[in-house]
Design an enzyme around this catalytic site. Structure first.
Site, PDB file in Angstrom:
ATOM      1  N   GLY A   1      34.491  38.102  34.944  1.00 57.27           N
ATOM      2  CA  GLY A   1      34.175  38.617  33.616  1.00 57.27           C
ATOM      3  C   GLY A   1      34.988  37.873  32.583  1.00 57.27           C
TER       4      GLY A   1
ATOM      5  N   THR B   1      39.455  36.087  39.764  1.00 61.88           N
ATOM      6  CA  THR B   1      39.205  34.770  39.188  1.00 61.88           C
ATOM      7  C   THR B   1      39.464  34.768  37.685  1.00 61.88           C
ATOM      8  OG1 THR B   1      36.872  35.301  38.836  1.00 61.88           O
ATOM      9  CG2 THR B   1      37.466  34.260  40.921  1.00 61.88           C
TER      10      THR B   1
ATOM     11  N   GLY C   1      38.039  -9.059  33.906  1.00 58.17           N
ATOM     12  CA  GLY C   1      39.069  -9.216  32.890  1.00 58.17           C
ATOM     13  C   GLY C   1      38.496  -8.908  31.521  1.00 58.17           C
TER      14      GLY C   1
ATOM     15  N   LYS D   1      37.669  50.237  30.924  1.00 57.39           N
ATOM     16  CA  LYS D   1      38.424  50.714  29.753  1.00 57.39           C
ATOM     17  C   LYS D   1      37.672  51.794  28.985  1.00 57.39           C
ATOM     18  CE  LYS D   1      40.921  46.332  29.330  1.00 57.39           C
ATOM     19  NZ  LYS D   1      41.498  45.303  28.449  1.00 57.39           N
TER      20      LYS D   1
ATOM     21  N   SER E   1      33.531  -5.603  33.803  1.00 59.46           N
ATOM     22  CA  SER E   1      33.592  -4.535  34.818  1.00 59.46           C
ATOM     23  C   SER E   1      34.871  -3.726  34.664  1.00 59.46           C
ATOM     24  CB  SER E   1      33.454  -5.112  36.232  1.00 59.46           C
ATOM     25  OG  SER E   1      34.286  -6.228  36.439  1.00 59.46           O
TER      26      SER E   1
END
Length: 633
Positions: A31, A111, A467, A166, A541
């Site tokens: 929740g 959680t 490079g 609550k 690259s």
């Protein structure tokens, strides 16, 4: 009165046997933040008499420190173990707790509620049977309530409790409870959670937790613990067809050969016909071996060693299945993915994928859409950010056995792992295989790589120059090719700019496009090397992951990484094409070295420092390296 020791022993034995045979329920609390998840679990532990005297003393002291002195115990402190959680009053990590009642044993995962920890929630929910979704009765259904509910639905959790918590803070109002329940029911229907049970709660005060509360006379349903004790959890794993991913080939001596693993679904007995995937070979179960002796039957969750009547080549990662209802085998899938990586997902970037007990190389080839969990709207996307959920096409480097996730959570789920950091970056659920994966097969040829190599008189190779722009890659590569050509070698030079005029003209310079650019180039160089050529590939690259993938695809014996190392200031001073000036003026975005990163190779085969090495010397060094390696004579 004297009680015999035999009677005490009998009572203890009966007690232990009764508790050992209890069913177990794994559930999760989730929740929005501060909805009372940790307080609920802490109160359950307290009411179950699982808080020891020293823990209770510490809890009383910690409660006073946290400001609840005179208001009772702060039960959340029994669960929120991390210092950061106690300081902030929130849950960050997934906390697992164990408790038992007279009727059932429980494993509960508390959680996090914050959106930024959605990935933690997915981890906690991956193995549970039931979800308790808490809602603060003062706030109603929030964004994170919807997010967690959608994830619960996505993960295939069939049993859901809506805990409207609550209620003591809204005077135990039935109107508030009914309004929240109706609001949630509307959303739940859209995501397929029609069978949820709503319970009014005050975890702090204990209302409707272990028994029905006098404060809610209008409520006639079960208390939370009564529902958890009695909910009928369908054993989907037991009902599904037999599956056992092989973890280990057990060969202690020459007379015994078995296959060890945990049965993830179904049951198996000696004499059952078995099919092994992905090979498809069949045999019959001979024995089911355990430490405690052979079994007549074994079911889901049991770790066993199975011996077969026939000698079959079986390895770790293969799946033993019932012969007449095996899993499918494919290498391309549609899957729903929850992205857990801090960096965005980039299509075509190679990841390690763990599915069952096998690890393969996987690429997300095409994100189809991402899902807005608040509106359930599907939005076109090319990437996924942290905690986003999307439907994507996936490609593996080899066929693997699988079941759709809706039919088998164990053989239909996977995780994606970053190849460089070994961190988990994604969790996925397979929807189905892609039909094209069944229709594409390798065509055998008579003139293979060995034949090409014999004709050309030298070994194939891929010289990969990497490079910064302006480092001198193309100049050095051109000089190397000129010398190789003079020696009679068959070569081809692929340059970054040249391929963007044709093969990659549709790609820009975003991180995702750079990944795809190098993927295509890697495939081309592999084909050229297969034709027996020495290929010189000159590309910035910039990402280590793509260079590593190129080495793996082409092969260690053919791939040579050459790092042309030039300081950014020097490359920018050269600026032969004026690109650095454009980038500095903001006219060229995603330019490597300016506003896009370059990841230098950690262990290149050849390292050329252009501050101390000339182009001619660099070319000579590369030719000498190829001679020493046996590529050329």
């Amino acid at each position: 009165m004297t009680v015999s020791s035999d009677l005490i022993a009998d009572d203890i034995e009966a007690y232990l046997e009764r508790h050992a045979n209890k069913s177990m329920l794994r559930f999760i609390t989730c929740g929005s933040v501060d909805d009372g998840k940790s307080t609920l679990i802490g109160r359950l532990l307290y009411e179950s008499k699982l808080v020891f005297d020293d823990q209770l003393t510490a809890l009383e002291a910690d409660s006073r420190k946290s400001g609840t002195q005179g208001e009772g115990l702060d039960f959340a402190l029994l669960v929120d173990g991390l210092a950061a959680e106690r300081e902030q009053g929130i849950t960050i990590d997934v906390a697992y707790r164990y408790f038992t009642t007279e009727r059932r044993k429980f494993v509960v995962a508390d959680t996090p509620g914050h959106e930024q920890y959605t990935r933690n929630m997915v981890t906690g929910a991956s193995t549970v049977d039931l979800a308790v979704i808490l809602v603060d009765s003062r706030k109603g259904i929030l964004t994170q309530t919807r997010r967690h509910s959608y994830l619960v639905s996505l993960l295939g959790i069939k049993h859901v409790v809506l805990a409207v918590n609550k209620l003591d803070l809204v005077d135990y109002s039935q109107e508030v409870f009914d309004a929240i329940t109706a609001d949630y029911a509307e959303f739940a229907h859209e995501i397929g959670l029609d069978g949820f049970v709503a319970i009014p709660l005050s975890a702090y005060m204990g209302d409707n937790l272990t028994e029905r509360s006098a404060n809610t006379p209008w409520y006639s349903g079960p208390s939370l613990i009564e529902h958890l004790e009695s909910v009928d959890i369908d054993d989907a794993a037991a009902a599904a067809p037999f599956r056992m991913p092989v973890q280990w080939v057990n060969r202690p001596d020459l007379d015994f050969r078995g296959f060890s693993g945990q049965i993830v679904s179904g049951t198996v007995s000696p004499g059952d016909p078995i099919r092994v995937l992905p090979s498809g070979k069949t045999s019959t179960v001979e024995r089911i071996v355990t430490m405690g002796g052979d079994l007549d039957v074994a079911g889901a969750g049991r770790s066993v060693t199975i011996t077969l009547a026939d000698e079959i080549d079986i390895s770790r990662g293969d799946v033993l299945s019932i012969a007449d209802n095996p899993p499918a085998v494919a290498d391309q899938f549609e899957a729903c993915i929850v992205w857990m990586g801090e960096a965005p997902m980039l299509p075509e970037r190679p990841f390690l994928c763990q599915i069952g007990t096998v690890t393969v190389t996987a690429r997300i080839t095409k994100p189809k859409h991402k899902i807005n969990v608040n509106t359930l709207e599907k939005t076109a996307t090319t990437t996924l950010a942290l905690n986003e959920i999307g439907v994507c096409n996936l490609s593996f480097d080899r066929p693997v056995p699988f079941d759709p996730y809706v039919g088998n959570r164990d053989t239909g789920s996977f995780i994606l792992i970053d190849r460089l950091t070994n961190g988990t970056v994604g969790a996925g659920m397979i929807t189905h295989s892609l039909r094209r994966s069944d229709n594409i097969h390798w065509q055998s040829v008579d003139v293979d790589e060995a034949a090409h190599t014999r004709l050309k008189g030298h070994q194939p190779a891929v010289l990969w120059f990497t490079g910064l722009s302006g480092s001198g890659k193309s100049t050095i590569a051109n000089d190397v090719e000129r010398q190789l050509h003079a020696l009679g070698a068959h070569t081809y030079l692929l340059d970054g700019d040249n391929v963007r005029h044709g093969l990659n003209r549709d790609l820009g310079f975003t991180a995702a496009d750079r990944v795809e650019n190098i993927r295509r180039v890697t495939e081309v160089t592999r084909l050229m090397a297969d034709a027996g050529l020495i290929v010189l590939a000159s590309f910035i690259s910039p990402f280590e992951a793509e260079r590593h993938a190129a080495r793996e695809l082409i092969g260690e014996d053919q791939f040579v990484e050459i790092f042309v190392d030039t300081a950014l200031a020097v490359a920018e001073e050269r600026d032969p094409k004026g690109l650095y000036k454009k980038a500095r003026r903001g006219e060229l975005v995603n330019f490597t070295g300016i506003d896009s990163p370059y990841e230098p190779p950690q262990n290149p085969d050849i390292h050329i420092d252009t501050s101390v090495t000339t182009t001619e010397d660099a070319a000579i060094a590369i030719i000498d390296y190829l001679r020493a390696r046996g590529t050329i004579s």
